[in-house]
Design an enzyme around this catalytic site. Sequence first.
Site, PDB file in Angstrom:
ATOM      1  NE  ARG A 102      -3.847   0.635   1.786  1.00  0.00           N
ATOM      2  CZ  ARG A 102      -5.104   0.696   2.244  1.00  0.00           C
ATOM      3  NH1 ARG A 102      -5.369   1.391   3.332  1.00  0.00           N
ATOM      4  NH2 ARG A 102      -6.076   0.078   1.619  1.00  0.00           N
ATOM      5  CD  GLN A 132     -12.872  -1.909  -1.491  1.00  0.00           C
ATOM      6  OE1 GLN A 132     -12.128  -1.820  -0.537  1.00  0.00           O
ATOM      7  NE2 GLN A 132     -14.096  -2.403  -1.379  1.00  0.00           N
ATOM      8  CG  ASP A 218     -13.223   6.297  -1.794  1.00  0.00           C
ATOM      9  OD1 ASP A 218     -13.140   6.110  -0.560  1.00  0.00           O
ATOM     10  OD2 ASP A 218     -12.218   6.333  -2.539  1.00  0.00           O
ATOM     11  CB  CYS A 256     -13.921   1.260  -0.566  1.00  0.00           C
ATOM     12  SG  CYS A 256     -13.520   3.010  -0.343  1.00  0.00           S
ATOM     13  NE  ARG A 284      -9.964  -5.442  -0.110  1.00  0.00           N
ATOM     14  CZ  ARG A 284      -9.209  -4.454   0.375  1.00  0.00           C
ATOM     15  NH1 ARG A 284      -9.776  -3.370   0.843  1.00  0.00           N
ATOM     16  NH2 ARG A 284      -7.891  -4.523   0.349  1.00  0.00           N
TER      17      ARG A 284
HETATM   18  N1   CP Z   1     -11.130  -0.317   1.843  1.00  0.00           N
HETATM   19  C1   CP Z   1      -9.887  -0.365   2.345  1.00  0.00           C
HETATM   20  O1   CP Z   1      -8.892  -0.568   1.642  1.00  0.00           O
HETATM   21  O2   CP Z   1      -9.823  -0.181   3.699  1.00  0.00           O
HETATM   22  P1   CP Z   1      -8.511   0.005   4.576  1.00  0.00           P
HETATM   23  O3   CP Z   1      -7.954   1.369   4.273  1.00  0.00           O
HETATM   24  O4   CP Z   1      -8.978  -0.117   5.995  1.00  0.00           O
HETATM   25  O5   CP Z   1      -7.525  -1.058   4.214  1.00  0.00           O
HETATM   26  N1  NVA Z   2      -9.788   6.836  -1.608  1.00  0.00           N
HETATM   27  C1  NVA Z   2      -9.472   6.344  -0.284  1.00  0.00           C
HETATM   28  C2  NVA Z   2      -9.663   4.874  -0.225  1.00  0.00           C
HETATM   29  C3  NVA Z   2      -9.397   4.229   1.098  1.00  0.00           C
HETATM   30  C4  NVA Z   2      -9.560   2.744   1.093  1.00  0.00           C
HETATM   31  C5  NVA Z   2      -8.059   6.734   0.066  1.00  0.00           C
HETATM   32  O1  NVA Z   2      -7.193   6.663  -0.791  1.00  0.00           O
HETATM   33  O2  NVA Z   2      -7.827   7.136   1.214  1.00  0.00           O
END
Ligand code: CP
Ligand code: NVA
Length: 299
Positions: A102, A132, A218, A256, A284
């Site tokens: 991430r 997602q 979102d 999400c 997920r």
């Molecule tokens: N939807 C999602 O990716 O949630 P997190 O940020 O909690 O991983």
């Molecule tokens: N668009 C949001 C999604 C989180 C899962 C972000 O990037 O923070």
Amino acid sequence: MTLATDDFLDIDDVTPAELDALLDRAAAMKAGETDPRLGDATLGMIFEKPSTRTRVSFETGMTRLGGHAMFLGPDDIQLGHGEPLKDTARVLGRYVDGVMARLFDHEDVEVLAEYADCPVINGLTDEAHPCQTLADLLTIRETVGEDATVAWVGDGNNVGQSFVVGAAMAGIDVRVATPADYGMDPAVFDRAAAFGADVTPTTDPEAVIDGADVVYTDVWISMGQEDVRGEKLAAFDGFQVNADLLAGTDATVMHCLPAHRGEEITDDVLESDRALVWDQAENRMHAQNALLVELLGGE
Ligand code: CP
Ligand code: NVA
């Protein structure tokens, strides 16, 4: 099924047929089917941003599959203290069977994939969130089915962009409404068009909701965007998914998560029977388990 791709950086790294098979596999694993192929595998998980669902679903998923997941936060490894990403990638690739990351910049997950000699999975970048999308498509399959019409109402970044392409691959009719200054990358619509979808984005939430089976939103302030909070809140005026916007429809609602109640969605909508968000979150893990066995598990 084994996947033709070595990495899963965005949803169209797999073919529509592979996506369909992955969702079948996810449904079977959700129903209790097991797979022994990850019995001694380790997944390294790099996080530059916080996470609840991604971290816990991958870690629990690897445990359920008989393997092990290792959390590597920004303060835990030398990457957070100046070691180059490509060096981190080369070293991790010598130890682990797969890396899930991430990150902020999408280019960084591409660097990881280039230098790590193991499969790399995108666990969210600023541009994409394909894991997602897998869960979202499984949730739509389980509820309205793939002849659904889905209205995306909100920001045009990672979650929405991967979803539009994935929906096109699954034959789902998708409509998009974003504020003018927060639209999706035009390349997303070209990628969707490659799968036969004709998506013309608008700035009118009511227009896209009309006749939709599902409304998907979102957060407005994504992780890393806290410094532009004021201008984004102003730009998203009128885009909140609330009882007024949904009045006259029986659409279900997807998000999400994490949700910012009172910003992009109201508490009453999130707590209502319309909300599919808890199934999305659970899915997920099932969707990723299918991905993990097919990407890391070999024949
Ligand atoms: N939807 C999602 O990716 O949630 P997190 O940020 O909690 O991983
Ligand atoms: N668009 C949001 C999604 C989180 C899962 C972000 O990037 O923070």
